[in-house]
Write an enzyme that holds these catalytic residues in place. Structure first.
Site, PDB file in Angstrom:
ATOM      1  CG  ASN A 177      28.492   7.028  -6.831  1.00 50.67           C
ATOM      2  OD1 ASN A 177      28.429   7.145  -8.045  1.00 50.67           O
ATOM      3  ND2 ASN A 177      27.945   7.898  -6.005  1.00 50.67           N
TER       4      ASN A 177
ATOM      5  NE  ARG B 272      24.889   7.237  -7.518  1.00 53.04           N
ATOM      6  CZ  ARG B 272      24.427   7.190  -6.275  1.00 53.04           C
ATOM      7  NH1 ARG B 272      24.265   6.030  -5.667  1.00 53.04           N
ATOM      8  NH2 ARG B 272      24.144   8.290  -5.626  1.00 53.04           N
TER       9      ARG B 272
END
Length: 90
Positions: free
Chosen positions: A37, A19
């Site tokens: 996520n 990320r």
């Protein structure tokens, strides 16, 4: 021309800095949106901005950081709505 892309990345993409890798490259490219996520182990991305730069982000995403293993990337193109001010990790 501006556009948006909804991207879902699968593989070994959680717990490897994925990320933050996406956020770094998106900000470098001047894109807005978010990355998060998913409960199933995938990573979901919404990116808006210049289409050429969104396409560049997709190239980075398909490669991922060194510790990631990307097995699949699904991209759905959308209309840019200008709804984001920054690129966030959520």
């Amino acid at each position: 021309m501006n556009c948006a892309a909804h991207i879902v990345v699968s593989g070994m993409v959680q717990g490897v800095g994925f990320r933050y890798f996406v956020q770094y490259h998106a900000k470098q490219l001047g894109l807005t949106g978010w990355v998060r996520n998913l409960p199933n182990g995938n990573v979901e991305i919404m990116a808006e901005g210049n289409r050429e730069f969104v396409e560049s982000l997709i190239v980075y995403v398909r490669r991922g950081p060194r510790s990631a293993v990307v097995s699949n990337t699904e991209v759905t193109w959308k209309e840019d709505r200008g709804q984001f001010e920054d690129f966030d990790v959520t």
